[in-house]
Design a protein around this motif. Structure first.
Motif, PDB file in Angstrom:
ATOM      1  N   ASP A   1      -9.677  -5.642 -12.656  1.00  0.00           N
ATOM      2  CA  ASP A   1     -10.975  -5.776 -13.322  1.00  0.00           C
ATOM      3  C   ASP A   1     -10.993  -4.988 -14.626  1.00  0.00           C
ATOM      4  OD1 ASP A   1     -12.017  -7.384 -11.294  1.00  0.00           O
ATOM      5  OD2 ASP A   1     -13.111  -5.744 -10.325  1.00  0.00           O
ATOM      6  N   ARG A   2     -10.453  -3.761 -14.576  1.00  0.00           N
ATOM      7  CA  ARG A   2     -10.424  -2.927 -15.790  1.00  0.00           C
ATOM      8  C   ARG A   2      -9.560  -3.569 -16.875  1.00  0.00           C
ATOM      9  NH1 ARG A   2      -7.191   2.013 -15.273  1.00  0.00           N
ATOM     10  NH2 ARG A   2      -5.875   1.109 -16.852  1.00  0.00           N
ATOM     11  N   LEU A   3      -8.389  -4.084 -16.484  1.00  0.00           N
ATOM     12  CA  LEU A   3      -7.505  -4.724 -17.461  1.00  0.00           C
ATOM     13  C   LEU A   3      -8.137  -5.993 -18.043  1.00  0.00           C
ATOM     14  CD1 LEU A   3      -4.080  -4.290 -15.648  1.00  0.00           C
ATOM     15  CD2 LEU A   3      -4.969  -2.959 -17.571  1.00  0.00           C
ATOM     16  N   VAL A   4      -8.823  -6.753 -17.200  1.00  0.00           N
ATOM     17  CA  VAL A   4      -9.511  -7.959 -17.679  1.00  0.00           C
ATOM     18  C   VAL A   4     -10.597  -7.567 -18.669  1.00  0.00           C
ATOM     19  CG1 VAL A   4     -11.074  -9.835 -16.986  1.00  0.00           C
ATOM     20  CG2 VAL A   4      -8.971  -9.420 -15.700  1.00  0.00           C
ATOM     21  N   ALA A   5     -11.390  -6.545 -18.332  1.00  0.00           N
ATOM     22  CA  ALA A   5     -12.469  -6.103 -19.227  1.00  0.00           C
ATOM     23  C   ALA A   5     -11.898  -5.622 -20.560  1.00  0.00           C
ATOM     24  CB  ALA A   5     -13.283  -5.001 -18.560  1.00  0.00           C
ATOM     25  N   GLU A   6     -10.821  -4.848 -20.508  1.00  0.00           N
ATOM     26  CA  GLU A   6     -10.192  -4.375 -21.750  1.00  0.00           C
ATOM     27  C   GLU A   6      -9.673  -5.543 -22.570  1.00  0.00           C
ATOM     28  OE1 GLU A   6      -7.184  -1.601 -20.556  1.00  0.00           O
ATOM     29  OE2 GLU A   6      -8.664  -0.095 -19.940  1.00  0.00           O
ATOM     30  N   SER A   7      -9.087  -6.523 -21.923  1.00  0.00           N
ATOM     31  CA  SER A   7      -8.571  -7.704 -22.620  1.00  0.00           C
ATOM     32  C   SER A   7      -9.704  -8.473 -23.281  1.00  0.00           C
ATOM     33  CB  SER A   7      -7.823  -8.610 -21.640  1.00  0.00           C
ATOM     34  OG  SER A   7      -7.447  -9.805 -22.270  1.00  0.00           O
ATOM     35  N   GLU A   8     -10.789  -8.653 -22.545  1.00  0.00           N
ATOM     36  CA  GLU A   8     -11.942  -9.364 -23.091  1.00  0.00           C
ATOM     37  C   GLU A   8     -12.530  -8.595 -24.265  1.00  0.00           C
ATOM     38  OE1 GLU A   8     -13.671 -12.595 -21.350  1.00  0.00           O
ATOM     39  OE2 GLU A   8     -11.539 -12.492 -21.807  1.00  0.00           O
ATOM     40  N   ASP A   9     -12.636  -7.258 -24.142  1.00  0.00           N
ATOM     41  CA  ASP A   9     -13.154  -6.440 -25.237  1.00  0.00           C
ATOM     42  C   ASP A   9     -12.272  -6.574 -26.463  1.00  0.00           C
ATOM     43  OD1 ASP A   9     -15.236  -5.559 -23.668  1.00  0.00           O
ATOM     44  OD2 ASP A   9     -14.349  -3.593 -23.252  1.00  0.00           O
ATOM     45  N   ASN A  10     -10.958  -6.532 -26.265  1.00  0.00           N
ATOM     46  CA  ASN A  10     -10.027  -6.649 -27.389  1.00  0.00           C
ATOM     47  C   ASN A  10     -10.110  -8.019 -28.027  1.00  0.00           C
ATOM     48  OD1 ASN A  10      -9.109  -4.050 -27.054  1.00  0.00           O
ATOM     49  ND2 ASN A  10      -7.399  -4.650 -25.777  1.00  0.00           N
ATOM     50  N   THR A  11     -10.252  -9.066 -27.228  1.00  0.00           N
ATOM     51  CA  THR A  11     -10.346 -10.428 -27.754  1.00  0.00           C
ATOM     52  C   THR A  11     -11.625 -10.596 -28.556  1.00  0.00           C
ATOM     53  OG1 THR A  11      -9.083 -11.281 -25.899  1.00  0.00           O
ATOM     54  CG2 THR A  11     -10.383 -12.877 -27.116  1.00  0.00           C
ATOM     55  N   VAL A  12     -12.742 -10.158 -27.987  1.00  0.00           N
ATOM     56  CA  VAL A  12     -14.018 -10.260 -28.685  1.00  0.00           C
ATOM     57  C   VAL A  12     -14.003  -9.392 -29.931  1.00  0.00           C
ATOM     58  CG1 VAL A  12     -16.486  -9.746 -28.510  1.00  0.00           C
ATOM     59  CG2 VAL A  12     -15.326 -10.888 -26.619  1.00  0.00           C
ATOM     60  N   GLY A  13     -13.471  -8.170 -29.790  1.00  0.00           N
ATOM     61  CA  GLY A  13     -13.392  -7.267 -30.932  1.00  0.00           C
ATOM     62  C   GLY A  13     -12.558  -7.838 -32.062  1.00  0.00           C
ATOM     63  N   ALA A  14     -11.445  -8.477 -31.719  1.00  0.00           N
ATOM     64  CA  ALA A  14     -10.573  -9.095 -32.733  1.00  0.00           C
ATOM     65  C   ALA A  14     -11.305 -10.209 -33.453  1.00  0.00           C
ATOM     66  CB  ALA A  14      -9.291  -9.606 -32.096  1.00  0.00           C
TER      67      ALA A  14
ATOM     68  N   GLU B   1       0.836  -1.206   0.000  1.00  0.00           N
ATOM     69  CA  GLU B   1       0.000   0.000   0.000  1.00  0.00           C
ATOM     70  C   GLU B   1       0.867   1.252   0.000  1.00  0.00           C
ATOM     71  OE1 GLU B   1      -3.266   0.421   2.699  1.00  0.00           O
ATOM     72  OE2 GLU B   1      -3.885  -1.655   2.401  1.00  0.00           O
ATOM     73  N   GLU B   2       1.931   1.223   0.790  1.00  0.00           N
ATOM     74  CA  GLU B   2       2.810   2.382   0.853  1.00  0.00           C
ATOM     75  C   GLU B   2       3.552   2.581  -0.475  1.00  0.00           C
ATOM     76  OE1 GLU B   2       2.826  -0.082   3.171  1.00  0.00           O
ATOM     77  OE2 GLU B   2       1.882   0.978   4.834  1.00  0.00           O
ATOM     78  N   LYS B   3       4.015   1.481  -1.076  1.00  0.00           N
ATOM     79  CA  LYS B   3       4.792   1.577  -2.313  1.00  0.00           C
ATOM     80  C   LYS B   3       3.951   2.059  -3.488  1.00  0.00           C
ATOM     81  CE  LYS B   3       7.854  -0.897  -5.411  1.00  0.00           C
ATOM     82  NZ  LYS B   3       8.628  -2.093  -5.684  1.00  0.00           N
ATOM     83  N   TYR B   4       2.742   1.523  -3.629  1.00  0.00           N
ATOM     84  CA  TYR B   4       1.918   1.817  -4.804  1.00  0.00           C
ATOM     85  C   TYR B   4       0.797   2.804  -4.532  1.00  0.00           C
ATOM     86  CZ  TYR B   4       4.407  -2.189  -6.623  1.00  0.00           C
ATOM     87  OH  TYR B   4       5.398  -3.042  -7.017  1.00  0.00           O
ATOM     88  N   GLY B   5       0.543   3.115  -3.267  1.00  0.00           N
ATOM     89  CA  GLY B   5      -0.551   4.025  -2.940  1.00  0.00           C
ATOM     90  C   GLY B   5      -1.914   3.427  -3.253  1.00  0.00           C
ATOM     91  N   MET B   6      -1.984   2.100  -3.233  1.00  0.00           N
ATOM     92  CA  MET B   6      -3.223   1.388  -3.556  1.00  0.00           C
ATOM     93  C   MET B   6      -3.450   0.295  -2.518  1.00  0.00           C
ATOM     94  SD  MET B   6      -2.510   0.684  -7.608  1.00  0.00           S
ATOM     95  CE  MET B   6      -4.116   0.007  -7.955  1.00  0.00           C
ATOM     96  N   THR B   7      -4.706   0.097  -2.164  1.00  0.00           N
ATOM     97  CA  THR B   7      -5.044  -1.044  -1.332  1.00  0.00           C
ATOM     98  C   THR B   7      -5.192  -2.269  -2.229  1.00  0.00           C
ATOM     99  OG1 THR B   7      -7.434  -0.770  -1.581  1.00  0.00           O
ATOM    100  CG2 THR B   7      -6.359   0.455   0.236  1.00  0.00           C
ATOM    101  N   GLN B   8      -5.319  -3.450  -1.629  1.00  0.00           N
ATOM    102  CA  GLN B   8      -5.561  -4.647  -2.426  1.00  0.00           C
ATOM    103  C   GLN B   8      -6.865  -4.514  -3.212  1.00  0.00           C
ATOM    104  OE1 GLN B   8      -4.508  -8.642  -1.124  1.00  0.00           O
ATOM    105  NE2 GLN B   8      -4.097  -7.748   0.897  1.00  0.00           N
ATOM    106  N   ARG B   9      -7.882  -3.904  -2.605  1.00  0.00           N
ATOM    107  CA  ARG B   9      -9.159  -3.725  -3.314  1.00  0.00           C
ATOM    108  C   ARG B   9      -8.996  -2.784  -4.498  1.00  0.00           C
ATOM    109  NH1 ARG B   9     -13.997  -5.299   0.024  1.00  0.00           N
ATOM    110  NH2 ARG B   9     -13.103  -6.376   1.807  1.00  0.00           N
ATOM    111  N   ASP B  10      -8.147  -1.747  -4.370  1.00  0.00           N
ATOM    112  CA  ASP B  10      -7.839  -0.881  -5.512  1.00  0.00           C
ATOM    113  C   ASP B  10      -7.189  -1.695  -6.627  1.00  0.00           C
ATOM    114  OD1 ASP B  10      -8.729   1.428  -4.157  1.00  0.00           O
ATOM    115  OD2 ASP B  10      -6.716   1.853  -3.370  1.00  0.00           O
TER     116      ASP B  10
ATOM    117  N   VAL C   1      -7.604  -4.859  -7.183  1.00  0.00           N
ATOM    118  CA  VAL C   1      -8.647  -5.688  -7.799  1.00  0.00           C
ATOM    119  C   VAL C   1      -9.425  -4.860  -8.822  1.00  0.00           C
ATOM    120  CG1 VAL C   1     -10.817  -6.925  -7.385  1.00  0.00           C
ATOM    121  CG2 VAL C   1      -8.849  -7.294  -5.874  1.00  0.00           C
ATOM    122  N   ARG C   2      -9.757  -3.610  -8.477  1.00  0.00           N
ATOM    123  CA  ARG C   2     -10.490  -2.746  -9.424  1.00  0.00           C
ATOM    124  C   ARG C   2      -9.658  -2.492 -10.684  1.00  0.00           C
ATOM    125  NH1 ARG C   2     -12.750  -0.880  -4.604  1.00  0.00           N
ATOM    126  NH2 ARG C   2     -11.090   0.583  -4.113  1.00  0.00           N
ATOM    127  N   LEU C   3      -8.359  -2.239 -10.521  1.00  0.00           N
ATOM    128  CA  LEU C   3      -7.487  -2.043 -11.682  1.00  0.00           C
ATOM    129  C   LEU C   3      -7.417  -3.336 -12.500  1.00  0.00           C
ATOM    130  CD1 LEU C   3      -5.491  -0.508 -13.435  1.00  0.00           C
ATOM    131  CD2 LEU C   3      -3.702  -1.029 -11.731  1.00  0.00           C
TER     132      LEU C   3
END
Length: 115
Positions: free
Chosen positions: A93-106, A78-87, A89-91
């Protein structure tokens, strides 16, 4: 208590996380395209997992060090990245969604170009 088996959607998400690589290495490199093979890290509250939906990619160095200290946060993430574990997870989630969108889009673009 034994952890429940992941649903099909959770299993798919964890497979995509492995394909994407370690989230913390991406943050270290400053490049979300960076790839380091990873395990799926389950976020905990104390020593109890929150479930398969609360996961992010952590390379073996990060993941196994977290196990020794009880959690990723146990050694200053948390100190190094300024993010909690839940933060994280949210990041993830965004990368997974983008990956899925790119895969489906391709797949859609490939099908359109064939016919």
């Amino acid at each position: 208590m034994k952890t429940q088996q992941p649903t099909k959607a959770e299993h798919r998400r964890m497979e995509v996380i492995k394909d994407l690589g370690c989230l913390l290495c991406k943050l270290d490199m400053g490049d979300m395209r960076h790839y380091t093979p990873c395990d799926v890290h389950h976020v905990t509250d104390g020593f109890r997992r929150l479930g398969h939906a609360f996961t992010f990619g952590a390379c073996p160095f990060v993941h196994h060090r977290a196990k020794v200290y009880g959690s990723v946060d146990g050694w200053g993430v948390e100190e190094k990245y300024g993010m909690t574990q839940r933060d994280m997870v949210r990041l993830q989630d965004r990368l997974v969604a983008e990956s899925e969108d790119n895969t489906v889009g391709a797949k859609v673009r490939a099908a359109m170009s064939e016919g």
